[in-house]
Design an enzyme around this catalytic site. Structure first.
Site, mmCIF file in Angstrom:
data_model
loop_
_atom_site.group_PDB
_atom_site.id
_atom_site.type_symbol
_atom_site.label_atom_id
_atom_site.label_comp_id
_atom_site.label_asym_id
_atom_site.label_seq_id
_atom_site.Cartn_x
_atom_site.Cartn_y
_atom_site.Cartn_z
ATOM 1 N N SER A 140 0.858 -1.173 0.000
ATOM 2 C CA SER A 140 0.000 0.000 0.000
ATOM 3 C C SER A 140 0.899 1.230 0.000
ATOM 4 C CB SER A 140 -0.890 -0.010 1.248
ATOM 5 O OG SER A 140 -1.590 1.207 1.354
ATOM 6 N N LYS A 166 -1.349 -1.091 -4.340
ATOM 7 C CA LYS A 166 -2.485 -0.252 -3.952
ATOM 8 C C LYS A 166 -1.995 1.168 -3.788
ATOM 9 C CE LYS A 166 -4.698 0.234 0.577
ATOM 10 N NZ LYS A 166 -5.316 -0.532 1.688
ATOM 11 N N LYS A 168 -3.220 5.264 -2.834
ATOM 12 C CA LYS A 168 -4.257 6.071 -2.194
ATOM 13 C C LYS A 168 -4.707 7.126 -3.194
ATOM 14 C CE LYS A 168 -3.909 4.325 2.037
ATOM 15 N NZ LYS A 168 -5.022 3.716 2.773
ATOM 16 N N ASP A 193 -7.334 2.958 -3.036
ATOM 17 C CA ASP A 193 -8.009 3.095 -1.737
ATOM 18 C C ASP A 193 -8.381 4.553 -1.536
ATOM 19 O OD1 ASP A 193 -8.914 2.980 0.869
ATOM 20 O OD2 ASP A 193 -7.081 2.113 1.716
ATOM 21 N N ASP A 243 -13.575 -1.409 3.759
ATOM 22 C CA ASP A 243 -12.590 -1.415 4.841
ATOM 23 C C ASP A 243 -13.245 -0.782 6.070
ATOM 24 O OD1 ASP A 243 -10.470 -0.850 6.583
ATOM 25 O OD2 ASP A 243 -9.199 0.145 5.120
ATOM 26 N N LYS A 267 -9.354 -6.549 8.910
ATOM 27 C CA LYS A 267 -8.305 -6.159 9.857
ATOM 28 C C LYS A 267 -8.786 -6.586 11.235
ATOM 29 C CE LYS A 267 -6.975 -1.951 7.342
ATOM 30 N NZ LYS A 267 -6.875 -0.486 7.361
ATOM 31 N N GLY A 295 -3.743 -3.790 6.526
ATOM 32 C CA GLY A 295 -2.642 -3.472 7.433
ATOM 33 C C GLY A 295 -2.905 -2.184 8.182
HETATM 34 O O1 OSB Z 1 -6.926 2.256 4.627
HETATM 35 O O2 OSB Z 1 -5.960 0.369 4.542
HETATM 36 C C1 OSB Z 1 -6.002 1.526 4.955
HETATM 37 C C2 OSB Z 1 -2.783 2.380 6.794
HETATM 38 C C3 OSB Z 1 -3.297 2.983 7.918
HETATM 39 C C4 OSB Z 1 -4.652 3.112 8.051
HETATM 40 C C5 OSB Z 1 -5.501 2.667 7.058
HETATM 41 C C6 OSB Z 1 -4.997 2.048 5.933
HETATM 42 C C7 OSB Z 1 -3.607 1.926 5.787
HETATM 43 C C8 OSB Z 1 -2.959 1.348 4.616
HETATM 44 C C9 OSB Z 1 -1.575 0.755 4.750
HETATM 45 O O3 OSB Z 1 -3.440 1.382 3.524
HETATM 46 C C10 OSB Z 1 -1.575 -0.574 5.388
HETATM 47 C C11 OSB Z 1 -0.206 -1.109 5.700
HETATM 48 O O4 OSB Z 1 0.643 -1.099 4.817
HETATM 49 O O5 OSB Z 1 0.022 -1.556 6.850
HETATM 50 MG MG MG Z 2 -8.204 1.058 3.442
#
Ligand code: OSB
Ligand code: MG
Length: 375
Positions: A140, A166, A168, A193, A243, A267, A295
């Site tokens: 991500s 992924k 953002k 995302d 999510d 999660k 994550g």
């Molecule tokens: O939206 O999945 C999410 C990180 C922190 C809070 C929310 C998210 C995320 C990530 C990264 O997308 C997840 C990771 O690499 O641990």
């Molecule tokens: Mg997310």
């Protein structure tokens, strides 16, 4: 017959770890990661580990490390210390008198799962019902200061072998950016995302994503919403993955029955523990909804729990479980989590979480003295 788990002592370690590079979303920027690490000792002297995944401020969910501390100390730990546990699934019932506070619940339940796996002489992965000795994993990538910076991160991820990229997105720079990425990398498994960055009035705009061959779009609409996602999914070709909206099996059932998503990001912290995560997994598997493990920028301890969870058969899409070295200069577990061509070996033949805790590192990253709770 397995014996009951009798918890004698719970130590809280208060950590702060600097991230190798800041993780940026439309809501904020994480540069330092604050963690409460749970060290739980049973009457046989065995130690189980858990990590509280809440952030310092409530931008992702309503919880923070401080609210979790309060809930654990005042409500959950006293109960755990006086209640023998037959199976980790019982912890969620024990905590069910308290509304939400899922990350606080999950941190303690994770340590109970580790103890249970040790008591039954198996890996956490097997104890949870895992079947895979290797999991495929993705990455991500947070918001980047420029397109070039983003392309560099994508290239790095592809070269390392991550099985899914992924990125953002936000309303400011989504479509042109995704189109450029697709031109440069026509075939990479790509997803976006939105972390709730859109509203239903953006539906027409989001329809333009359909030709991009995205694996999915994650959480486009409100973090509380299930109903409007149904309307959006009915128009979109691109699968929606939820999510933030999924806090429980009940939420997952509602989302699936309404057709609000085609994929779910699980999660354990967000849903109140590994037991609830497994229940969501089981329901999704039965209803042919693929899931993947999300994550929370975890330290090695949370990462180890994620790896165990992702070894269950329904986790058919690579998750956000990257190598320790993607986030940390030094992790608090040994060995660190490593990837080989986008896969992680599940320590199925080890007992418990399958990684050693590096106490020197725990000490090094501690910001205040350990707190110990006993009856
Ligand atoms: O939206 O999945 C999410 C990180 C922190 C809070 C929310 C998210 C995320 C990530 C990264 O997308 C997840 C990771 O690499 O641990
Ligand atoms: Mg997310």
């Amino acid at each position: 017959m397995t014996e009951f788990i009798h918890i004698k002592k719970i130590h809280m370690h208060f950590l702060e770890m600097e991230m190798l590079s800041p993780f940026v979303t439309s809501f904020g920027r994480v540069t330092k990661r604050e963690f409460i690490v749970i060290e739980m000792v049973d009457r046989n002297g065995k130690t189980g580990w858990g990590e509280c995944v809440a952030f310092t401020s409530p931008w992702y969910t309503e919880e923070t490390q401080k609210t979790c501390y309060h809930m654990m100390k005042e409500f959950f730990i006293p109960l755990l210390l006086k209640t023998p546990i037959e199976h980790p699934d019982d912890v969620s019932s024990l905590f069910s008198f308290a509304k939400r506070n899922n990350m606080a619940k999950a941190a303690l339940e994770a340590a109970v799962w580790d103890l249970y796996a040790q008591q039954t002489n198996q890996s956490l992965a097997l104890a949870l019902g895992g079947t895979r000795s290797q999991i495929e994993t993705g990455i991500s990538i947070g918001l980047q200061p420029s397109n070039n910076a983003l392309f560099k991160e994508i290239e790095k991820a592809i070269n390392i072998g991550y099985k899914r990229v992924k990125i953002k997105i936000d309303r400011k720079s989504d479509l042109p950016l995704l189109e450029t990425i697709r031109q440069r990398y026509p075939d990479i498994p790509l997803m976006a995302d939105a972390n709730s960055g859109y509203t239903l009035t953006d539906a027409e705009h989001l329809l333009k994503f359909d030709h991009l061959n995205l694996m999915m779009i994650e959480q486009p609409l409100g973090d509380q919403d299930i109903y409007e996602h149904m309307h959006l999914q009915s128009q979109l070709e691109t699968p929606i993955c939820l999510d933030e909206s999924i806090h429980s099996l009940e939420d997952a059932k509602n989302a699936i029955r309404l057709g609000s998503c085609k994929i779910i990001n699980i999660k354990s912290g967000r849903v109140g523990g590994l037991s609830e995560a497994v229940r969501i997994h089981d329901y999704c598997l039965k209803h042919h909804i693929p899931v993947w493990c999300g994550g929370m920028l975890e330290s090695g301890i949370g990462r180890a729990h994620n790896i165990a969870l992702a070894s269950l058969p329904g986790f058919s899409i690579p998750g956000d479980i990257s190598a320790s070295s993607r986030y940390w200069k030094e992790d608090i577990i040994h060995p660190e989590v490593t990837t080989q061509n986008g896969t992680i070996n599940v320590p199925l033949d080890k007992i418990g979480i399958g990684y050693e805790i590096d106490r020197e590192k725990l000490k090094k990253f501690s910001t205040s003295p350990i707190q110990t709770f006993t009856l």
